[in-house]
Design a protein around this motif. Structure first.
Motif, PDB file in Angstrom:
ATOM      1  N   SER A 134      -5.096   2.116  -3.858  1.00  0.00           N
ATOM      2  CA  SER A 134      -4.752   3.525  -4.046  1.00  0.00           C
ATOM      3  C   SER A 134      -4.482   4.186  -2.703  1.00  0.00           C
ATOM      4  O   SER A 134      -3.610   5.041  -2.581  1.00  0.00           O
ATOM      5  N   LYS A 135      -5.213   3.760  -1.667  1.00  0.00           N
ATOM      6  CA  LYS A 135      -4.971   4.284  -0.318  1.00  0.00           C
ATOM      7  C   LYS A 135      -3.649   3.747   0.241  1.00  0.00           C
ATOM      8  O   LYS A 135      -2.884   4.478   0.865  1.00  0.00           O
ATOM      9  N   VAL A 136      -3.382   2.466   0.003  1.00  0.00           N
ATOM     10  CA  VAL A 136      -2.123   1.863   0.451  1.00  0.00           C
ATOM     11  C   VAL A 136      -0.963   2.513  -0.285  1.00  0.00           C
ATOM     12  O   VAL A 136       0.054   2.856   0.316  1.00  0.00           O
ATOM     13  N   LYS A 137      -1.121   2.709  -1.596  1.00  0.00           N
ATOM     14  CA  LYS A 137      -0.063   3.290  -2.411  1.00  0.00           C
ATOM     15  C   LYS A 137       0.298   4.699  -1.950  1.00  0.00           C
ATOM     16  O   LYS A 137       1.463   5.096  -2.000  1.00  0.00           O
ATOM     17  N   SER A 138      -0.684   5.455  -1.476  1.00  0.00           N
ATOM     18  CA  SER A 138      -0.404   6.811  -1.020  1.00  0.00           C
ATOM     19  C   SER A 138       0.492   6.828   0.216  1.00  0.00           C
ATOM     20  O   SER A 138       1.118   7.836   0.517  1.00  0.00           O
TER      21      SER A 138
END
Length: 151
Positions: A134-138
């Motif tokens: 989710s952090k990478v996706k942001s």
């Protein structure tokens, strides 16, 4: 009078609690992200899947019959996961939650079949994927055509 084998009750109780506990980190993640399924849904999916497998293993001696029960769990959970997917115009949300529900059922199945190494790995990888990705996706630029909008 019903004859209760208390050693079986204890064994199944411990097994089902392992399924519950392994689903909890995933549930915590989804709840903290305020997704449609969360702290109640994921442990219930895992423990119910485990319970169905334990029942199948206890009442059916034939592996084919046990496999049909597992097949039914997989199909049924796919239906439940489908309820987590929402389409609004060109935007689709809930895909990660739906996949997590399916994975949580796999945790319950793995625990029920006494494949704890698989259940543990599924729990760890799913939780890490939800937390880290989710952090990478942001960081990934938005694309209007992309359907994976559920972090």
């Amino acid at each position: 009078m019903i004859d209760i084998n208390w050693s079986v009750v204890l064994n199944h109780s411990v097994t089902m609690m392992v399924a519950y506990v392994l689903a909890f980190p995933i549930a915590w993640n989804r709840e903290s992200e305020t997704k449609s399924a969360g702290i109640r849904t994921f442990p219930l999916v895992s423990i119910a899947s485990c319970g169905f497998v334990l029942i199948a293993m206890d009442i059916f001696n034939e592996p084919g019959a046990q496999a049909r029960i597992i097949d039914g769990i997989i199909t049924g959970i796919g239906f439940i996961g489908g309820g987590a997917i929402l389409k609004n115009g060109s935007s689709v949300t809930g895909l990660a939650t739906a996949a997590s529900i399916w994975g949580t059922a796999a945790i319950g199945i793995a625990v029920g079949t006494h494949r704890l190494e698989i259940a543990l790995l599924l729990s760890i990888v799913t939780f890490i994927t939800l937390q880290v990705m989710s952090k990478v996706k942001s960081k990934v630029p938005e694309n209007e055509d992309r359907c994976d909008n559920d972090s």
